[in-house]
Scaffold this motif. Structure first.
Motif, PDB file in Angstrom:
ATOM      1  N   GLY A 112       0.807  -1.206   0.000  1.00 20.19           N
ATOM      2  CA  GLY A 112       0.000   0.000   0.000  1.00 20.19           C
ATOM      3  C   GLY A 112       0.844   1.262   0.000  1.00 20.19           C
ATOM      4  O   GLY A 112       0.486   2.265  -0.636  1.00 20.19           O
ATOM      5  N   LEU A 113       1.972   1.222   0.694  1.00 19.58           N
ATOM      6  CA  LEU A 113       2.863   2.387   0.722  1.00 19.58           C
ATOM      7  C   LEU A 113       3.409   2.689  -0.670  1.00 19.58           C
ATOM      8  O   LEU A 113       3.417   3.847  -1.117  1.00 19.58           O
ATOM      9  N   VAL A 114       3.855   1.654  -1.364  1.00 16.00           N
ATOM     10  CA  VAL A 114       4.414   1.847  -2.707  1.00 16.00           C
ATOM     11  C   VAL A 114       3.323   2.271  -3.693  1.00 16.00           C
ATOM     12  O   VAL A 114       3.484   3.235  -4.448  1.00 16.00           O
ATOM     13  N   ALA A 115       2.199   1.554  -3.674  1.00 14.74           N
ATOM     14  CA  ALA A 115       1.123   1.857  -4.619  1.00 14.74           C
ATOM     15  C   ALA A 115       0.545   3.244  -4.373  1.00 14.74           C
ATOM     16  O   ALA A 115       0.201   3.960  -5.317  1.00 14.74           O
ATOM     17  N   GLY A 116       0.430   3.648  -3.115  1.00 15.53           N
ATOM     18  CA  GLY A 116      -0.077   4.978  -2.816  1.00 15.53           C
ATOM     19  C   GLY A 116       0.847   6.064  -3.309  1.00 15.53           C
ATOM     20  O   GLY A 116       0.400   7.064  -3.882  1.00 15.53           O
ATOM     21  N   ALA A 117       2.155   5.901  -3.113  1.00 16.66           N
ATOM     22  CA  ALA A 117       3.110   6.902  -3.576  1.00 16.66           C
ATOM     23  C   ALA A 117       3.106   7.008  -5.095  1.00 16.66           C
ATOM     24  O   ALA A 117       3.139   8.106  -5.659  1.00 16.66           O
ATOM     25  N   VAL A 118       3.063   5.871  -5.767  1.00 16.23           N
ATOM     26  CA  VAL A 118       3.041   5.881  -7.232  1.00 16.23           C
ATOM     27  C   VAL A 118       1.749   6.517  -7.745  1.00 16.23           C
ATOM     28  O   VAL A 118       1.738   7.169  -8.798  1.00 16.23           O
ATOM     29  N   SER A 119       0.656   6.376  -7.016  1.00 15.56           N
ATOM     30  CA  SER A 119      -0.631   6.919  -7.452  1.00 15.56           C
ATOM     31  C   SER A 119      -0.625   8.437  -7.555  1.00 15.56           C
ATOM     32  O   SER A 119      -1.479   9.026  -8.222  1.00 15.56           O
ATOM     33  N   ALA A 120       0.331   9.092  -6.876  1.00 12.07           N
ATOM     34  CA  ALA A 120       0.397  10.549  -6.931  1.00 12.07           C
ATOM     35  C   ALA A 120       0.883  11.063  -8.270  1.00 12.07           C
ATOM     36  O   ALA A 120       0.810  12.262  -8.539  1.00 12.07           O
ATOM     37  N   VAL A 121       1.373  10.175  -9.144  1.00  7.20           N
ATOM     38  CA  VAL A 121       1.937  10.609 -10.425  1.00  7.20           C
ATOM     39  C   VAL A 121       0.858  11.124 -11.354  1.00  7.20           C
ATOM     40  O   VAL A 121       0.998  12.162 -11.990  1.00  7.20           O
ATOM     41  N   GLY A 122      -0.257  10.394 -11.473  1.00  5.50           N
ATOM     42  CA  GLY A 122      -1.305  10.796 -12.399  1.00  5.50           C
ATOM     43  C   GLY A 122      -2.418   9.770 -12.456  1.00  5.50           C
ATOM     44  O   GLY A 122      -2.391   8.756 -11.742  1.00  5.50           O
ATOM     45  N   PRO A 123      -3.432   9.992 -13.312  1.00  6.51           N
ATOM     46  CA  PRO A 123      -4.603   9.109 -13.357  1.00  6.51           C
ATOM     47  C   PRO A 123      -4.281   7.661 -13.701  1.00  6.51           C
ATOM     48  O   PRO A 123      -4.824   6.736 -13.097  1.00  6.51           O
ATOM     49  N   VAL A 124      -3.413   7.434 -14.689  1.00 10.57           N
ATOM     50  CA  VAL A 124      -3.099   6.056 -15.069  1.00 10.57           C
ATOM     51  C   VAL A 124      -2.345   5.359 -13.940  1.00 10.57           C
ATOM     52  O   VAL A 124      -2.628   4.198 -13.606  1.00 10.57           O
ATOM     53  N   SER A 125      -1.400   6.055 -13.324  1.00 11.49           N
ATOM     54  CA  SER A 125      -0.676   5.477 -12.194  1.00 11.49           C
ATOM     55  C   SER A 125      -1.609   5.220 -11.027  1.00 11.49           C
ATOM     56  O   SER A 125      -1.464   4.220 -10.314  1.00 11.49           O
TER      57      SER A 125
END
Length: 663
Positions: A112-125
């Motif tokens: 969850g930590l990794v996926a949450g941080a990556v999600s800040a990049v943009g809609p596709v992420s």
């Protein structure tokens, strides 16, 4: 006469009740009906219900990401989250089989930590992070006989099936042309329509809203044309034509923005040219003569030149036009009046332009088109800064805490469907998907409604054929239901409960309601806990990125560089970053006051940045025409820069770059 009684609803409640509007996307409805249902039916007929559940699940999650746009954009928007979901299934399955409750919870929390941080990049992420976590929870908790790699394979097959439908099925009404590019064609036409609307609104109260609509249209068209095959050597004349038509819209958008900034109302004929160009893009027909605006001010002269260049671009790319083509023996001004039906000009205005090869407008558009519209190159360093920056850290921490806490609570309860709790928490806690309290309210209401509807159907439908039909109907409703989170939740709840029963598990409507309400409570509590560092990190990171983009654009304009393609790319980036910042600010403002207060004042910073970029655009147009700025431009720039410093200080943001202030 007494005034009618009215109550102003708080922003968090207003957002919860708000729904998107627009025509029904019938092509997406057809794809939804042909996605999960037929896959599940084929698996049932083959006696392999469990693999049908995985394939239908992949198709369902892909359907949530199946939004309007071009086909090649859809490959990226659907495919990347699908790959992430398959990876999540593999990790979750093997972790669930080989680890106890505590180590499994720690693994999920780290994920969850990794996926949450990556999600800040943009809609596709963000979509990829969501599917990664949802699939990991399902893989760890759903009892299926297949090993992890097979689950991932069939999950990917479901997503790939929807992508294939997206690529093959034509959009209704698009068969008259090359239907592969219908999404691109509509997106480019919308840009010209937005330019016309901005010109029509110049000098009025709606000018600001129309400029924002133009930014959204340009963003959408830029994304639609940025597919993997649209590169320097395009694979068809249709691709080359659409790319050139988009590039021709950039100087038009620049001139329209400068005219709107000037604040003077324009004659109605000024907007007629872009409207005719929009029709020409949609139909593929000649644009015909374009009305020429009076060349009385720099903005109108820039608009006139941009219209002439656009007409020539459409002429070169069209099959046949209603006006003469430009050949090597005539200058552009020789054909100008014939091309646009303009009145005779003064001697100054009638001075010949340089030829097509050396004209800066044409050269800049050609450079933009030949670069394949890669105006937002993939930058590893920028991506890494986003993931590890303030926004990514806060995002990752919040998602990891909610995901891990819900997984721990669910396993402690020893419920057979414990994976529903962390999967539900993922959809609730993602900050980019909407305000927290709005999503909690809609999720709770949608789950209750969907569970009750499914309980009624499950009591009367034959099994399994009735459940398969219910899955197909739900898949068809997803594209319409995505307009409101409660409606989407209700449809997805019906579909998931049907999949669970087809997979051999008992009917679980009431447990679904209970676990969803528990997830809502966990997310509300965790979402309002104090966190390390300053809150509102995502908003602040977006504003900092918008400030940097505005700085780069202003610096380029004031440097006097003659690279039009670079200037348009910087302008696009500045407006796109501003739109992203504005969206993040609007979401944060719709939170409960305890969270909304952390981003107070940021809307003023965004508004000042928007005025600064508008003024920079107007300055660029004026510099092209006269080679110098007027006192109005320089004073306005200085005032906006001073306001920016004060407002960023009040909002608790870092000072803007020193070279921006000295510009």
């Amino acid at each position: 006469m007494p005034r009618p009684f009215s109550v102003a609803l708080p922003p968090w409640l207003t957002h919860a009740l708000r729904a998107q509007r627009g025509p029904v996307p019938w092509n997406a409805v057809v794809r939804g009906a042909l996605a999960a249902g037929p896959l599940l039916l084929a698996a049932v007929l083959a006696g392999r219900e469990s693999i049908g559940v995985m394939a239908a699940l992949g198709a369902m999650l892909a359907g949530i990401n199946d939004r309007p746009g071009s086909r090649r954009t859809a490959v990226h928007r659907i495919g990347v989250p699908g790959l992430a979901g398959a990876a999540g299934l593999v990790v979750g399955t093997y972790a669930g089989e080989g680890l106890g409750a505590v180590p499994l919870t720690l693994i999920l929390t780290a994920l969850g930590l990794v996926a949450g941080a990556v999600s800040a990049v943009g809609p596709v992420s963000s979509g990829a992070g969501t599917q990664l976590l949802v699939a990991a929870a399902i893989g760890a908790g759903m009892p299926l006989p297949e090993p992890g790699w097979q689950r991932a394979l069939f999950f990917l097959a479901g997503a790939a099936w929807l992508i294939a439908l997206r690529l093959v099925l034509p959009t209704p009404g698009a068969l008259a042309h090359d239907f592969r590019f219908d999404g691109e064609r509509v997106a480019v036409a919308d840009v010209y329509d937005a330019i016309a609307e901005l010109l029509a609104a110049a000098g009025g109260e709606q000018a600001g809203a129309r400029r924002a609509a133009l930014t959204a249209a340009l963003d959408h068209a830029q994304d639609a044309l940025a597919g993997p095959r649209l590169r320097r050597y395009a694979s068809s004349s249709a691709e080359r034509r659409l790319r050139a038509q988009y590039a021709a819209a950039l100087p038009l958008a620049e001139a329209a923005t400068a005219l709107a900034w000037a604040g003077d109302a324009l004659p109605a004929r000024t907007a007629e040219g872009p409207r005719r160009l929009a029709v020409a893009v949609r139909t593929g027909e000649p644009c015909g003569p374009l009305p020429a605006p009076a060349r009385s001010v720099p903005g109108l002269r820039a608009l006139d030149d941009a219209l002439l260049h656009a007409a020539e671009t459409f002429d070169r790319g069209g099959k046949q036009t209603g006006s003469r083509r430009i050949d090597g023996e005539k200058t552009r001004s020789d054909n100008a009046d014939d091309k646009r039906g303009a009145a005779p000009r003064s001697d100054v205005d009638a001075a010949p332009h340089s030829d097509t090869g050396t004209n800066p407008l044409d050269r800049g558009a050609r450079q933009t088109a030949h670069k394949g519209l890669r105006l937002r190159p993939f930058r590893t360093k920028a991506l890494f800064r986003t993931v590890t920056g303030q926004g990514g850290r806060e995002y990752g921490f919040r998602v990891a805490l909610c995901y891990g806490a819900s997984a721990a609570v669910a396993q402690a309860l020893h419920h057979v469907h414990w994976y529903w709790l962390p999967a539900t928490a993922v959809f609730l806690v993602k900050p980019d998907l909407g305000p927290l309290v709005s999503r909690v309210l809609n999720r709770a209401a949608g789950t209750v409604l969907g569970a009750l509807v499914f309980a009624g159907f499950a009591a009367v439908l034959p099994r399994p054929e009735g459940l398969v039909a219910l899955v197909a109907i739900s898949g068809a409703l997803i594209p319409v239901a995505t307009r409101h989170f409660a409606a989407q939740t209700a449809v997805v709840t019906v579909l998931v409960l049907a999949l669970v029963m087809v997979g051999g598990e008992p009917e679980a409507s009431w447990s679904r309601i209970g676990e969803t309400l528990l997830a809502c409570a966990i997310v509300l509590i965790v979402g309002h806990l104090p966190t390390p560092g300053q809150r509102g990190g995502n908003v602040r990171a977006r504003l900092d990125a918008a400030t940097d983009a505005a700085h780069a654009y202003l610096t380029h304009v004031l440097s006097g560089a003659d690279d039009r393609a670079a200037r348009w790319a910087l302008r696009r980036e500045a407006y796109r970053k501003l739109a992203e910042a504005r969206a993040a600010i609007d979401r944060a403002a719709a939170e409960l006051p305890t969270l909304a207060r952390h981003t107070e004042g940021t809307d003023e910073v965004a508004a000042t940045l928007e005025r600064l970029v508008d003024t920079t655009t107007a300055s660029a147009v004026h510099l092209d025409d006269t080679g110098r700025l007027t006192p109005r431009h320089t004073e306005r720039l200085a005032t906006l820069l001073d306001e920016l410093v004060e407002q960023r200080e009040r909002a608790g943001l870092a000072d803007p770059p020193a070279d921006l202030l000295s510009a």
